[in-house]
Design a protein around this motif. Structure first.
Motif, PDB file in Angstrom:
ATOM      1  N   GLU A  98       0.865  -1.371  -0.067  1.00 19.34           N
ATOM      2  CA  GLU A  98      -0.059  -0.029  -0.011  1.00 19.34           C
ATOM      3  C   GLU A  98       0.991   1.256  -0.067  1.00 19.34           C
ATOM      4  O   GLU A  98       0.438   2.158  -0.668  1.00 19.34           O
ATOM      5  CB  GLU A  98      -0.824  -0.050   1.098  1.00 19.34           C
ATOM      6  N   ALA A  99       2.002   1.199   0.619  1.00 18.28           N
ATOM      7  CA  ALA A  99       2.928   2.281   0.867  1.00 18.28           C
ATOM      8  C   ALA A  99       3.483   2.575  -0.729  1.00 18.28           C
ATOM      9  O   ALA A  99       3.359   3.705  -1.072  1.00 18.28           O
ATOM     10  CB  ALA A  99       3.941   2.096   1.676  1.00 18.28           C
ATOM     11  N   LYS A 130      10.792   8.831  -3.918  1.00 20.13           N
ATOM     12  CA  LYS A 130      11.594   8.166  -4.715  1.00 20.13           C
ATOM     13  C   LYS A 130      12.494   7.317  -3.869  1.00 20.13           C
ATOM     14  O   LYS A 130      13.027   5.989  -4.465  1.00 20.13           O
ATOM     15  CB  LYS A 130      12.481   9.065  -5.576  1.00 20.13           C
ATOM     16  N   MET A 131      13.093   7.711  -3.164  1.00 21.11           N
ATOM     17  CA  MET A 131      14.109   6.670  -2.125  1.00 21.11           C
ATOM     18  C   MET A 131      13.328   5.829  -1.482  1.00 21.11           C
ATOM     19  O   MET A 131      13.874   4.540  -1.451  1.00 21.11           O
ATOM     20  CB  MET A 131      14.651   7.672  -1.087  1.00 21.11           C
ATOM     21  N   ARG A 132      12.062   6.173  -0.929  1.00 20.88           N
ATOM     22  CA  ARG A 132      11.400   4.970  -0.267  1.00 20.88           C
ATOM     23  C   ARG A 132      10.831   3.961  -1.226  1.00 20.88           C
ATOM     24  O   ARG A 132      10.656   2.871  -0.742  1.00 20.88           O
ATOM     25  CB  ARG A 132      10.090   5.450   0.438  1.00 20.88           C
ATOM     26  N   VAL A 133      10.326   4.157  -2.474  1.00 21.27           N
ATOM     27  CA  VAL A 133      10.252   3.064  -3.507  1.00 21.27           C
ATOM     28  C   VAL A 133      11.386   2.369  -3.687  1.00 21.27           C
ATOM     29  O   VAL A 133      11.165   1.101  -3.715  1.00 21.27           O
ATOM     30  CB  VAL A 133       9.920   3.872  -4.725  1.00 21.27           C
ATOM     31  N   LYS A 134      12.469   2.923  -3.764  1.00 22.02           N
ATOM     32  CA  LYS A 134      13.853   1.966  -4.073  1.00 22.02           C
ATOM     33  C   LYS A 134      13.797   1.174  -2.805  1.00 22.02           C
ATOM     34  O   LYS A 134      14.312  -0.293  -2.758  1.00 22.02           O
ATOM     35  CB  LYS A 134      14.788   2.733  -4.263  1.00 22.02           C
ATOM     36  N   MET A 135      13.932   1.678  -1.540  1.00 20.68           N
ATOM     37  CA  MET A 135      14.142   0.814  -0.316  1.00 20.68           C
ATOM     38  C   MET A 135      12.967  -0.297  -0.397  1.00 20.68           C
ATOM     39  O   MET A 135      13.084  -1.511  -0.064  1.00 20.68           O
ATOM     40  CB  MET A 135      13.954   1.698   0.937  1.00 20.68           C
ATOM     41  N   LEU A 136      11.538   0.041  -0.510  1.00 21.76           N
ATOM     42  CA  LEU A 136      10.581  -0.987  -0.429  1.00 21.76           C
ATOM     43  C   LEU A 136      10.561  -2.055  -1.543  1.00 21.76           C
ATOM     44  O   LEU A 136      10.396  -3.156  -1.229  1.00 21.76           O
ATOM     45  CB  LEU A 136       9.270  -0.369  -0.545  1.00 21.76           C
ATOM     46  N   GLU A 137      10.976  -1.605  -2.644  1.00 21.44           N
ATOM     47  CA  GLU A 137      11.273  -2.648  -3.662  1.00 21.44           C
ATOM     48  C   GLU A 137      12.317  -3.595  -3.416  1.00 21.44           C
ATOM     49  O   GLU A 137      12.342  -4.971  -3.702  1.00 21.44           O
ATOM     50  CB  GLU A 137      11.506  -2.094  -5.067  1.00 21.44           C
ATOM     51  N   TYR A 138      13.610  -2.981  -2.850  1.00 21.31           N
ATOM     52  CA  TYR A 138      14.696  -3.806  -2.344  1.00 21.31           C
ATOM     53  C   TYR A 138      14.279  -4.883  -1.176  1.00 21.31           C
ATOM     54  O   TYR A 138      14.666  -6.187  -1.311  1.00 21.31           O
ATOM     55  CB  TYR A 138      15.761  -2.828  -1.938  1.00 21.31           C
TER      56      TYR A 138
END
Length: 142
Positions: A98-99, A130-138
């Protein structure tokens, strides 16, 4: 939310004294993340369409700390900030999917939004999203 229904589990609008981003931020400050979700969704529901129109009328975000110019984009700023708050609240509720949806909506539709820092400047929620998307995808790959 995955289907784009931002109105689910949102209370009646007459319960909200203010429909901007302040109630959502206040709920986050109190660590009442479910309330933050409700307030943030309500803000996006109320101002999202106008926010997207404001974004589409610009070729780039307002640069610098031009308070008057940024303030003219109030719907974009409120709805965009609320998408950021929504992402943050969902992360704290351990709802990474959801995030990601909230952050991606911010990046795709309201990336020019600004948010006022009480220390005296504007910042752009999309930069952190942008940074949070990268972290969540990782994190999802693990």
């Amino acid at each position: 939310i995955a289907s784009g229904d931002w109105s689910s589990d949102v209370c009646s609008s007459d319960l909200f004294p203010s429909h901007d981003r302040r109630p959502a931020w206040q709920a986050m400050d109190r660590r009442e993340y479910r309330d933050a979700v409700v307030f943030a969704k309500k803000c996006v529901e109320l101002y999202g369409k106008q926010a997207v129109e404001m974004q589409e009328s610009q070729s780039e975000p307002v640069r610098g700390n031009l308070k008057e110019e940024v303030a003219k984009q109030w719907a974009l700023n409120d709805a965009g900030t609320c998408l950021f708050i929504l992402g943050q609240a969902y992360e704290r509720l351990d709802k990474g999917t959801e995030a990601l949806i909230a952050y991606r909506k911010l990046l795709g539709e309201m990336s020019f939004a600004h948010s006022w820092d009480t220390r005296g400047w504007y910042w752009m929620p999309a930069d952190i999203a942008k940074m949070r998307v990268k972290m969540l995808e990782y994190d999802a790959l693990r």
